[in-house]
Design a protein around this motif. Structure first.
Motif, PDB file in Angstrom:
ATOM      1  N   VAL A 217      61.682  32.802 -33.846  1.00  0.00           N
ATOM      2  CA  VAL A 217      62.414  34.012 -33.442  1.00  0.00           C
ATOM      3  C   VAL A 217      63.258  33.724 -32.203  1.00  0.00           C
ATOM      4  N   LEU A 218      62.669  33.036 -31.228  1.00  0.00           N
ATOM      5  CA  LEU A 218      63.407  32.716 -30.003  1.00  0.00           C
ATOM      6  C   LEU A 218      64.586  31.788 -30.289  1.00  0.00           C
ATOM      7  N   ILE A 219      64.371  30.792 -31.132  1.00  0.00           N
ATOM      8  CA  ILE A 219      65.463  29.879 -31.481  1.00  0.00           C
ATOM      9  C   ILE A 219      66.558  30.635 -32.224  1.00  0.00           C
ATOM     10  N   GLY A 220      66.156  31.526 -33.140  1.00  0.00           N
ATOM     11  CA  GLY A 220      67.143  32.314 -33.874  1.00  0.00           C
ATOM     12  C   GLY A 220      67.964  33.199 -32.959  1.00  0.00           C
ATOM     13  N   LEU A 221      67.303  33.872 -32.014  1.00  0.00           N
ATOM     14  CA  LEU A 221      68.032  34.702 -31.054  1.00  0.00           C
ATOM     15  C   LEU A 221      68.965  33.851 -30.197  1.00  0.00           C
TER      16      LEU A 221
END
Length: 199
Positions: A151-155
């Motif tokens: 999720v953090l990488i996607g954001l």
């Protein structure tokens, strides 16, 4: 960009009834299938304790990692697109995505964008593929750390925020350490149990 997409996801969540909702429908509500948004869409349901979801979505995450490695775009694989979530879980996914976008819109900004540049995509692709493998493993609550990292990488990719990507990479490292520790513990415990049983 953030307020419209967050509101669109909340509106989509409000329109979900008791019927099961496919990942393809969630993708259409989410918006364009860029690598960052698609990674968010695939990772968010893995945070939920829905049996079998992590197994199927890990295949989609792995396909996305291959596309990132090759520098190609990717859509949802047919098996992943056909996966259906119960209505209440689909609402939770949509609300979770809306919250992620809203929070990121307040705090994320373009910085350390070297980590979001295309030359870093092979590295990110390898990390995403490794997280897909961990999600696939049948470890209780084992999806939590790798999914949060994704999720953090996607954001970070969506907002070109290298700090979010860096936090995602740190979370991925923690997920690898935790999974390795659990596997070694299970191996040691299993070997001791087998030795006692044989003796």
């Amino acid at each position: 960009m953030t307020p419209p997409i967050a509101q669109r996801l909340r509106d989509a969540a409000a329109s979900v009834g008791r019927e099961r909702v496919s990942m393809q429908a969630l993708a259409q509500a989410h918006g364009p299938e860029a690598q960052g948004t698609l990674l968010l869409l695939l990772a968010m349901p893995c945070l939920l304790p829905v049996p079998g979801v992590g197994t199927v979505l890990s295949l989609g995450i792995a396909a996305l990692s291959v596309a990132m490695w090759r520098g190609h775009g990717v859509g949802l694989p047919p098996r992943v697109a056909a996966l259906k979530l119960p209505g209440d879980w689909a609402r939770r996914v949509l609300h979770g995505l809306a919250t992620a976008y809203a929070l990121a819109g307040r705090h994320a900004r373009q910085r350390l964008d070297t980590l979001t540049a295309e030359r870093w995509h092979p590295v990110l692709a390898a990390v995403v593929g490794l997280m897909a493998l961990i999600v696939l493993l049948p470890i209780p609550f084992g999806n939590l750390l790798p999914s949060l990292a994704l999720v953090l990488i996607g954001l970070g990719l969506v907002f070109r925020d290298g700090l979010a990507v860096a936090l995602g990479l740190a979370g991925a490292a923690l997920a690898v350490l935790a999974t390795t520790g659990l596997v070694l513990w299970a191996w040691t415990w299993g070997s001791d149990w087998a030795a006692r049983w044989i003796s």
